[in-house]
Design a protein around this motif. Sequence first.
Motif, PDB file in Angstrom:
ATOM      1  N   LEU A  16      38.760  17.274  19.507  1.00 19.44           N
ATOM      2  CA  LEU A  16      38.039  18.541  19.664  1.00 19.44           C
ATOM      3  C   LEU A  16      36.537  18.288  19.595  1.00 19.44           C
ATOM      4  N   ALA A  17      36.119  17.599  18.514  1.00 14.99           N
ATOM      5  CA  ALA A  17      34.708  17.199  18.422  1.00 14.99           C
ATOM      6  C   ALA A  17      34.617  15.725  18.816  1.00 14.99           C
ATOM      7  N   GLN A  18      33.537  15.353  19.487  1.00 14.34           N
ATOM      8  CA  GLN A  18      33.315  13.952  19.868  1.00 14.34           C
ATOM      9  C   GLN A  18      32.937  13.149  18.632  1.00 14.34           C
ATOM     10  N   LYS A  19      32.801  11.831  18.846  1.00 16.48           N
ATOM     11  CA  LYS A  19      32.445  10.979  17.703  1.00 16.48           C
ATOM     12  C   LYS A  19      31.101  11.367  17.104  1.00 16.48           C
ATOM     13  N   ASP A  20      30.202  11.856  17.965  1.00 14.52           N
ATOM     14  CA  ASP A  20      28.877  12.257  17.441  1.00 14.52           C
ATOM     15  C   ASP A  20      28.901  13.666  16.830  1.00 14.52           C
ATOM     16  N   GLY A  21      30.092  14.284  16.792  1.00 13.67           N
ATOM     17  CA  GLY A  21      30.238  15.603  16.144  1.00 13.67           C
ATOM     18  C   GLY A  21      30.048  16.779  17.083  1.00 13.67           C
ATOM     19  N   THR A  22      29.659  16.509  18.325  1.00 15.87           N
ATOM     20  CA  THR A  22      29.441  17.635  19.250  1.00 15.87           C
ATOM     21  C   THR A  22      30.766  18.112  19.837  1.00 15.87           C
ATOM     22  N   VAL A  23      30.783  19.390  20.178  1.00 16.87           N
ATOM     23  CA  VAL A  23      31.945  19.962  20.868  1.00 16.87           C
ATOM     24  C   VAL A  23      31.484  20.262  22.294  1.00 16.87           C
ATOM     25  N   PRO A  24      32.114  19.589  23.290  1.00 21.24           N
ATOM     26  CA  PRO A  24      31.639  19.769  24.667  1.00 21.24           C
ATOM     27  C   PRO A  24      31.587  21.236  25.101  1.00 21.24           C
ATOM     28  N   PHE A  25      30.475  21.629  25.659  1.00 23.15           N
ATOM     29  CA  PHE A  25      30.215  22.995  26.159  1.00 23.15           C
ATOM     30  C   PHE A  25      30.035  24.038  25.052  1.00 23.15           C
ATOM     31  N   TRP A  26      29.907  23.585  23.845  1.00 27.90           N
ATOM     32  CA  TRP A  26      29.738  24.520  22.725  1.00 27.90           C
ATOM     33  C   TRP A  26      28.597  24.054  21.816  1.00 27.90           C
ATOM     34  N   GLU A  27      28.049  25.021  21.096  1.00 25.97           N
ATOM     35  CA  GLU A  27      27.002  24.717  20.100  1.00 25.97           C
ATOM     36  C   GLU A  27      27.405  25.364  18.777  1.00 25.97           C
ATOM     37  N   TYR A  28      27.237  24.637  17.707  1.00 27.77           N
ATOM     38  CA  TYR A  28      27.557  25.263  16.420  1.00 27.77           C
ATOM     39  C   TYR A  28      26.442  25.000  15.414  1.00 27.77           C
ATOM     40  N   GLY A  29      26.434  25.821  14.350  1.00 24.99           N
ATOM     41  CA  GLY A  29      25.364  25.697  13.361  1.00 24.99           C
ATOM     42  C   GLY A  29      25.720  26.400  12.063  1.00 24.99           C
ATOM     43  N   GLY A  30      24.734  26.450  11.165  1.00 27.37           N
ATOM     44  CA  GLY A  30      24.979  27.022   9.831  1.00 27.37           C
ATOM     45  C   GLY A  30      25.865  26.079   9.038  1.00 27.37           C
ATOM     46  N   ASN A  31      26.866  26.618   8.349  1.00 33.13           N
ATOM     47  CA  ASN A  31      27.751  25.780   7.533  1.00 33.13           C
ATOM     48  C   ASN A  31      29.012  25.341   8.300  1.00 33.13           C
ATOM     49  N   THR A  32      29.005  25.541   9.622  1.00 29.34           N
ATOM     50  CA  THR A  32      30.186  25.163  10.422  1.00 29.34           C
ATOM     51  C   THR A  32      30.300  23.645  10.546  1.00 29.34           C
ATOM     52  N   ILE A  33      31.559  23.184  10.412  1.00 27.95           N
ATOM     53  CA  ILE A  33      31.833  21.742  10.566  1.00 27.95           C
ATOM     54  C   ILE A  33      32.908  21.607  11.646  1.00 27.95           C
ATOM     55  N   ALA A  34      32.654  20.747  12.638  1.00 24.84           N
ATOM     56  CA  ALA A  34      33.674  20.513  13.673  1.00 24.84           C
ATOM     57  C   ALA A  34      34.258  19.121  13.469  1.00 24.84           C
ATOM     58  N   SER A  35      35.577  19.029  13.521  1.00 22.41           N
ATOM     59  CA  SER A  35      36.245  17.723  13.427  1.00 22.41           C
ATOM     60  C   SER A  35      37.093  17.535  14.677  1.00 22.41           C
ATOM     61  N   SER A  36      37.800  16.420  14.741  1.00 20.98           N
ATOM     62  CA  SER A  36      38.623  16.183  15.945  1.00 20.98           C
ATOM     63  C   SER A  36      39.797  17.147  16.000  1.00 20.98           C
ATOM     64  N   GLU A  37      40.170  17.742  14.858  1.00 21.37           N
ATOM     65  CA  GLU A  37      41.357  18.610  14.803  1.00 21.37           C
ATOM     66  C   GLU A  37      41.050  20.102  14.834  1.00 21.37           C
ATOM     67  N   ASN A  38      39.892  20.495  14.265  1.00 24.94           N
ATOM     68  CA  ASN A  38      39.581  21.937  14.232  1.00 24.94           C
ATOM     69  C   ASN A  38      38.087  22.180  14.018  1.00 24.94           C
ATOM     70  N   VAL A  39      37.742  23.469  14.047  1.00 22.90           N
ATOM     71  CA  VAL A  39      36.358  23.836  13.714  1.00 22.90           C
ATOM     72  C   VAL A  39      36.433  24.672  12.434  1.00 22.90           C
ATOM     73  N   ARG A  40      35.868  24.134  11.356  1.00 21.50           N
ATOM     74  CA  ARG A  40      35.816  24.911  10.106  1.00 21.50           C
ATOM     75  C   ARG A  40      34.545  25.760  10.166  1.00 21.50           C
ATOM     76  N   VAL A  41      34.721  27.012  10.559  1.00 19.36           N
ATOM     77  CA  VAL A  41      33.551  27.857  10.839  1.00 19.36           C
ATOM     78  C   VAL A  41      32.820  28.184   9.541  1.00 19.36           C
ATOM     79  N   ALA A  42      33.611  28.505   8.480  1.00 20.42           N
ATOM     80  CA  ALA A  42      33.001  28.672   7.152  1.00 20.42           C
ATOM     81  C   ALA A  42      33.961  28.071   6.125  1.00 20.42           C
ATOM     82  N   PRO A  43      33.471  27.192   5.287  1.00 19.46           N
ATOM     83  CA  PRO A  43      34.351  26.566   4.297  1.00 19.46           C
ATOM     84  C   PRO A  43      34.536  27.450   3.054  1.00 19.46           C
ATOM     85  N   SER A  44      35.518  27.080   2.223  1.00 27.21           N
ATOM     86  CA  SER A  44      35.838  27.923   1.056  1.00 27.21           C
ATOM     87  C   SER A  44      34.885  27.639  -0.113  1.00 27.21           C
TER      88      SER A  44
END
Length: 497
Positions: free
Chosen positions: A40-68
């Motif tokens: 889902l996220a590339q090795k450099d952490g980017t998600v193709p065609f998408w931009e994320y920010g704030g406390n969001t974390i993208a991994s190869s399996e999912n996008v954690r939009v806000a953590p607990s």
Amino acid sequence: MAAEVRWLLAFLISCAVPFSCGETPHRKFEYKYSFKPPYLAQKDGTVPFWEYGGNTIASSENVRVAPSLKSQKGAIWSKLPVTFDWWEVDLVFRISGRSRIGADGLAFWYTTAQGAYNGTVFGSSDLWTGLGIFFDSFDNDNKHNNPYIMAIVNDGTKIFDHANDGSTQQLAGCLRDFRNKPFATRARIEYYKNTLTLMFHNGMTNNDQDYEMCFRFDNVVLPKNGFFGISAATGGLADDHDILHFLTLSLYPPGQLPVDAHKVSLEEQAKLQQEYFDYQKKLDEQKEEYRKEHPDKFRKQEYEEYYETEGQKELRQIFNGQSQMFDALRELNRKLDEIVGRQERALSLISQVQAVQGGMQVNGQLGQQPVAIDSVGIRRQEVDAVLNNQNIILSAAKEIKSFVGDLHTKTDSILNNQARAPTAQVQPMGYDHQSLMAEIRDGLNTLKKDSKITGSADCPNCLSVSMFLLFIAIQMIILFVYSIYRDNKEAQMKKLY
Ligand code: MAN
Ligand code: CA
Ligand code: CA
């Protein structure tokens, strides 16, 4: 109602449910507005065609939009504005947390501009233009109506009413629980010919088809060329807000599908598919051949099946531990039942003794010596006496048992001897003495009678007294000799056994 009218009604209803009058739109997957695992996220952490920010974390399996964690905000926005009028977005997500109540929720956006990454509305910007769909987990207005799913269309002028969970601004909504489900929850958001529909999958099953309708709203006008986005926020309470799939399909009324220059014809598609199947078959055959030619390599793999991974090992250990706990509990339960049974028996005995005690006390009142019994109802000496009696009975029983045992062994040996010498007779001890004595007694009685008769009348043919005594003496001697002879014979027989 006439049959024709009924048919017409049925037709109209069936038209109203799936979009407009029997039309099923063409669907086209839009990869530039989608993301999904794996990679889902590339090795450099980017998600193709998408931009994320704030406390969001993208991994190869999912996008954690806000953590607990408390007071987190984040968002992910599509880089490109959409180029189609109608669309369907399939969201697969998980909102999970350890507390009974989570917060604050997740938002899906379709707006004229990308929103912020740390805004005030579920992590993104307020005063938006377009659509916001909110998965609101925290009940800010305390009306006991959360988790709640709702849609709000804004023209850029409305400030989101966070304190009242946006209840006064909502277009449509439904009360659904989407936290901590065994499987991922899903939402299918469809905007087609100005009808907005939200289908929801509650994550209680693994079946892809288990959707139910949350809302359908007609005459919704959304701006063209909007951006898709997802945002999430936590506050005093927190959940993990994860997006697993964001899949966009563009929808086209029949006959309006844009002609794609690169599109392959149906014939070519069928030809390619056939080629693919042939290749797959050939590959399977080659694999089988290789397996036959190199059995050693595969034996190793077979053995590998016997090994387990760390996770499997841990699971097995947990299962074994739980099984043992279950067995122990069952055993405890059985013992407890036994104890309860014994207690009940003891209580019934005590109540019996108390009843006896009552009777004795009544007797004491009637003039007899009252018996002093303690609060339990049985005195110590009485218990001791009962125990002594029991011991005596026990020892007597033991003696009887040993006696019977002896008897048994003797009988056995007798029977064995009899089996060895079938002609040998075993006669009951003392039988002859008793019968002889009985005979003597009968004889004496007869004599007594006879003597009485002789004493009362003349009897010239009767025996004289001296003759009679002599006769008795001879008889006694014969009997005596016979009995000695019998005793000797029995003694000899015993020696023989
Ligand atoms: C606090 C505030 C609210 C938030 C709740 C739940 O009360 O941060 O805005 O909704 O916590 O997180
Ligand atoms: Ca809320
Ligand atoms: Ca509420």
